[in-house]
Design a protein around this motif. Sequence first.
Motif, PDB file in Angstrom:
ATOM      1  N   HIS A 110     -17.882  13.013  12.336  1.00  0.00           N
ATOM      2  CA  HIS A 110     -18.840  13.934  12.933  1.00  0.00           C
ATOM      3  C   HIS A 110     -18.658  13.971  14.436  1.00  0.00           C
ATOM      4  O   HIS A 110     -18.083  13.067  15.041  1.00  0.00           O
ATOM      5  CB  HIS A 110     -20.285  13.538  12.585  1.00  0.00           C
ATOM      6  N   LEU A 111     -19.112  15.027  15.036  1.00  0.00           N
ATOM      7  CA  LEU A 111     -19.187  15.174  16.489  1.00  0.00           C
ATOM      8  C   LEU A 111     -20.488  15.921  16.758  1.00  0.00           C
ATOM      9  O   LEU A 111     -20.566  17.141  16.594  1.00  0.00           O
ATOM     10  CB  LEU A 111     -17.984  15.950  17.034  1.00  0.00           C
ATOM     11  N   THR A 112     -21.510  15.163  17.142  1.00  0.00           N
ATOM     12  CA  THR A 112     -22.842  15.743  17.298  1.00  0.00           C
ATOM     13  C   THR A 112     -23.381  15.476  18.698  1.00  0.00           C
ATOM     14  O   THR A 112     -23.084  14.446  19.307  1.00  0.00           O
ATOM     15  CB  THR A 112     -23.811  15.142  16.267  1.00  0.00           C
ATOM     16  N   SER A 113     -24.158  16.406  19.204  1.00  0.00           N
ATOM     17  CA  SER A 113     -24.726  16.248  20.543  1.00  0.00           C
ATOM     18  C   SER A 113     -25.795  15.166  20.526  1.00  0.00           C
ATOM     19  O   SER A 113     -26.509  14.973  19.539  1.00  0.00           O
ATOM     20  CB  SER A 113     -25.321  17.569  21.023  1.00  0.00           C
ATOM     21  N   ASP A 114     -25.895  14.452  21.645  1.00  0.00           N
ATOM     22  CA  ASP A 114     -26.871  13.387  21.806  1.00  0.00           C
ATOM     23  C   ASP A 114     -27.342  13.437  23.255  1.00  0.00           C
ATOM     24  O   ASP A 114     -26.837  12.733  24.111  1.00  0.00           O
ATOM     25  CB  ASP A 114     -26.236  12.038  21.472  1.00  0.00           C
ATOM     26  N   GLY A 115     -28.327  14.307  23.531  1.00  0.00           N
ATOM     27  CA  GLY A 115     -28.728  14.556  24.907  1.00  0.00           C
ATOM     28  C   GLY A 115     -27.614  15.285  25.631  1.00  0.00           C
ATOM     29  O   GLY A 115     -27.109  16.297  25.155  1.00  0.00           O
ATOM     30  N   GLY A 121     -17.877  10.313  15.592  1.00  0.00           N
ATOM     31  CA  GLY A 121     -17.680   9.382  14.487  1.00  0.00           C
ATOM     32  C   GLY A 121     -16.286   9.497  13.893  1.00  0.00           C
ATOM     33  O   GLY A 121     -15.817  10.609  13.625  1.00  0.00           O
ATOM     34  N   ILE A 122     -15.638   8.358  13.685  1.00  0.00           N
ATOM     35  CA  ILE A 122     -14.294   8.326  13.122  1.00  0.00           C
ATOM     36  C   ILE A 122     -14.268   7.399  11.906  1.00  0.00           C
ATOM     37  O   ILE A 122     -14.699   6.238  11.984  1.00  0.00           O
ATOM     38  CB  ILE A 122     -13.255   7.805  14.156  1.00  0.00           C
ATOM     39  N   HIS A 123     -13.765   7.911  10.791  1.00  0.00           N
ATOM     40  CA  HIS A 123     -13.599   7.065   9.610  1.00  0.00           C
ATOM     41  C   HIS A 123     -12.327   6.237   9.798  1.00  0.00           C
ATOM     42  O   HIS A 123     -11.239   6.781   9.978  1.00  0.00           O
ATOM     43  CB  HIS A 123     -13.491   7.915   8.338  1.00  0.00           C
ATOM     44  N   ILE A 124     -12.493   4.916   9.779  1.00  0.00           N
ATOM     45  CA  ILE A 124     -11.397   3.986  10.036  1.00  0.00           C
ATOM     46  C   ILE A 124     -10.792   3.513   8.713  1.00  0.00           C
ATOM     47  O   ILE A 124     -11.513   3.035   7.833  1.00  0.00           O
ATOM     48  CB  ILE A 124     -11.893   2.759  10.828  1.00  0.00           C
ATOM     49  N   PRO A 125      -9.472   3.619   8.540  1.00  0.00           N
ATOM     50  CA  PRO A 125      -8.828   3.106   7.314  1.00  0.00           C
ATOM     51  C   PRO A 125      -9.063   1.615   7.145  1.00  0.00           C
ATOM     52  O   PRO A 125      -9.225   0.873   8.127  1.00  0.00           O
ATOM     53  CB  PRO A 125      -7.348   3.414   7.547  1.00  0.00           C
ATOM     54  N   ALA A 126      -9.055   1.158   5.908  1.00  0.00           N
ATOM     55  CA  ALA A 126      -9.381  -0.239   5.605  1.00  0.00           C
ATOM     56  C   ALA A 126      -8.464  -1.231   6.311  1.00  0.00           C
ATOM     57  O   ALA A 126      -8.912  -2.294   6.743  1.00  0.00           O
ATOM     58  CB  ALA A 126      -9.328  -0.462   4.087  1.00  0.00           C
ATOM     59  N   HIS A 153     -17.293   1.543   7.689  1.00  0.00           N
ATOM     60  CA  HIS A 153     -15.971   2.045   8.083  1.00  0.00           C
ATOM     61  C   HIS A 153     -16.032   3.280   8.982  1.00  0.00           C
ATOM     62  O   HIS A 153     -15.038   3.992   9.131  1.00  0.00           O
ATOM     63  CB  HIS A 153     -15.095   2.339   6.854  1.00  0.00           C
ATOM     64  N   ILE A 154     -17.182   3.524   9.570  1.00  0.00           N
ATOM     65  CA  ILE A 154     -17.313   4.604  10.552  1.00  0.00           C
ATOM     66  C   ILE A 154     -17.520   3.985  11.926  1.00  0.00           C
ATOM     67  O   ILE A 154     -18.487   3.259  12.151  1.00  0.00           O
ATOM     68  CB  ILE A 154     -18.497   5.549  10.233  1.00  0.00           C
ATOM     69  N   ALA A 155     -16.588   4.242  12.834  1.00  0.00           N
ATOM     70  CA  ALA A 155     -16.745   3.822  14.229  1.00  0.00           C
ATOM     71  C   ALA A 155     -17.357   4.989  14.985  1.00  0.00           C
ATOM     72  O   ALA A 155     -16.802   6.092  14.991  1.00  0.00           O
ATOM     73  CB  ALA A 155     -15.400   3.440  14.837  1.00  0.00           C
ATOM     74  N   GLU A 156     -18.504   4.762  15.588  1.00  0.00           N
ATOM     75  CA  GLU A 156     -19.182   5.827  16.319  1.00  0.00           C
ATOM     76  C   GLU A 156     -19.062   5.561  17.812  1.00  0.00           C
ATOM     77  O   GLU A 156     -19.356   4.466  18.291  1.00  0.00           O
ATOM     78  CB  GLU A 156     -20.644   5.913  15.905  1.00  0.00           C
ATOM     79  N   ILE A 157     -18.611   6.578  18.524  1.00  0.00           N
ATOM     80  CA  ILE A 157     -18.344   6.481  19.951  1.00  0.00           C
ATOM     81  C   ILE A 157     -19.335   7.357  20.711  1.00  0.00           C
ATOM     82  O   ILE A 157     -19.588   8.499  20.313  1.00  0.00           O
ATOM     83  CB  ILE A 157     -16.913   6.972  20.276  1.00  0.00           C
ATOM     84  N   ALA A 158     -19.877   6.833  21.802  1.00  0.00           N
ATOM     85  CA  ALA A 158     -20.708   7.647  22.684  1.00  0.00           C
ATOM     86  C   ALA A 158     -19.788   8.290  23.726  1.00  0.00           C
ATOM     87  O   ALA A 158     -19.194   7.594  24.553  1.00  0.00           O
ATOM     88  CB  ALA A 158     -21.766   6.789  23.363  1.00  0.00           C
ATOM     89  N   VAL A 159     -19.646   9.600  23.654  1.00  0.00           N
ATOM     90  CA  VAL A 159     -18.740  10.338  24.544  1.00  0.00           C
ATOM     91  C   VAL A 159     -19.534  10.985  25.671  1.00  0.00           C
ATOM     92  O   VAL A 159     -20.430  11.799  25.417  1.00  0.00           O
ATOM     93  CB  VAL A 159     -17.962  11.415  23.756  1.00  0.00           C
ATOM     94  N   ILE A 160     -19.203  10.614  26.903  1.00  0.00           N
ATOM     95  CA  ILE A 160     -19.913  11.186  28.052  1.00  0.00           C
ATOM     96  C   ILE A 160     -19.392  12.591  28.343  1.00  0.00           C
ATOM     97  O   ILE A 160     -18.294  12.960  27.908  1.00  0.00           O
ATOM     98  CB  ILE A 160     -19.759  10.282  29.296  1.00  0.00           C
ATOM     99  N   TYR A 162     -18.022  13.968  30.932  1.00  0.00           N
ATOM    100  CA  TYR A 162     -16.730  14.060  31.612  1.00  0.00           C
ATOM    101  C   TYR A 162     -15.589  13.927  30.601  1.00  0.00           C
ATOM    102  O   TYR A 162     -14.623  14.699  30.630  1.00  0.00           O
ATOM    103  CB  TYR A 162     -16.600  12.974  32.691  1.00  0.00           C
ATOM    104  N   THR A 163     -15.684  12.944  29.698  1.00  0.00           N
ATOM    105  CA  THR A 163     -14.647  12.758  28.683  1.00  0.00           C
ATOM    106  C   THR A 163     -14.573  13.969  27.764  1.00  0.00           C
ATOM    107  O   THR A 163     -13.480  14.431  27.403  1.00  0.00           O
ATOM    108  CB  THR A 163     -14.932  11.482  27.861  1.00  0.00           C
ATOM    109  N   TYR A 164     -15.726  14.500  27.393  1.00  0.00           N
ATOM    110  CA  TYR A 164     -15.771  15.674  26.518  1.00  0.00           C
ATOM    111  C   TYR A 164     -15.076  16.864  27.180  1.00  0.00           C
ATOM    112  O   TYR A 164     -14.325  17.600  26.524  1.00  0.00           O
ATOM    113  CB  TYR A 164     -17.229  16.010  26.217  1.00  0.00           C
ATOM    114  N   ASP A 165     -15.285  17.048  28.467  1.00  0.00           N
ATOM    115  CA  ASP A 165     -14.737  18.208  29.172  1.00  0.00           C
ATOM    116  C   ASP A 165     -13.268  18.062  29.535  1.00  0.00           C
ATOM    117  O   ASP A 165     -12.572  19.065  29.723  1.00  0.00           O
ATOM    118  CB  ASP A 165     -15.534  18.476  30.454  1.00  0.00           C
ATOM    119  N   HIS A 166     -12.774  16.818  29.668  1.00  0.00           N
ATOM    120  CA  HIS A 166     -11.424  16.599  30.174  1.00  0.00           C
ATOM    121  C   HIS A 166     -10.448  16.048  29.140  1.00  0.00           C
ATOM    122  O   HIS A 166      -9.340  15.616  29.492  1.00  0.00           O
ATOM    123  CB  HIS A 166     -11.463  15.673  31.395  1.00  0.00           C
TER     124      HIS A 166
END
Length: 215
Positions: A110-115, A121-126, A153-160, A162-166
Amino acid sequence: MFTGIIEHLGTISRLETGAAGGKLTVHAPGLANKLAVSASIAVNGCCLTVVHHDHDQFSADLSPETLAKTSFPSLKTSARVNLEQPLTAGTEFGGHFVLGHVDTTGRVSHLTSDGDSWLFGIHIPADLAPYIACKGSITIDGISLTVARWHNHIAEIAVIPYTYDHTNVRDRSPGDPVNLEADILAKYIERYLHQRESANAASPLRVEELIRQGF
């Protein structure tokens, strides 16, 4: 070696793939003319060797191993890719140790807005899951990111913002493949512990062995 701090974005202008390997050409004005043939460059986190360049674009060969381990076969013409040149002496180290050796691919959950930010979210292989730790580092498409949450098995990343735009994070949709590289420090720790366990599991020294050695 790289740091996972994305310096440039490029777009795929040509991609050839086959059983024997392939070739990738990236349109990257402002960067291509600074490269040199035989130099390394990370494309979506995969360390490649520049085999040709001109003022606007560069090309790199893709081995069968690269095609098998990365998301390159799924890329389309005009797709954006993250680019980073290798770390040089005296350069600020802003991310984490990134080798550009892609371990495997994961899938976007998933890629969802948070503020003002986003939850990526990335599904990580076993087989890569043992190297994932909450608040630890992971490289996703060449970007040095921090795991905010790790569950099922889901790694969730908080993307700021700047990272989203660049980076090309903003282009991702659920189901898309992404290149993954685990933190090399985690791999070395695992290797060390495995070797120590193997040594401890060895047969204890017996009287017969002491006699054989002359004691």
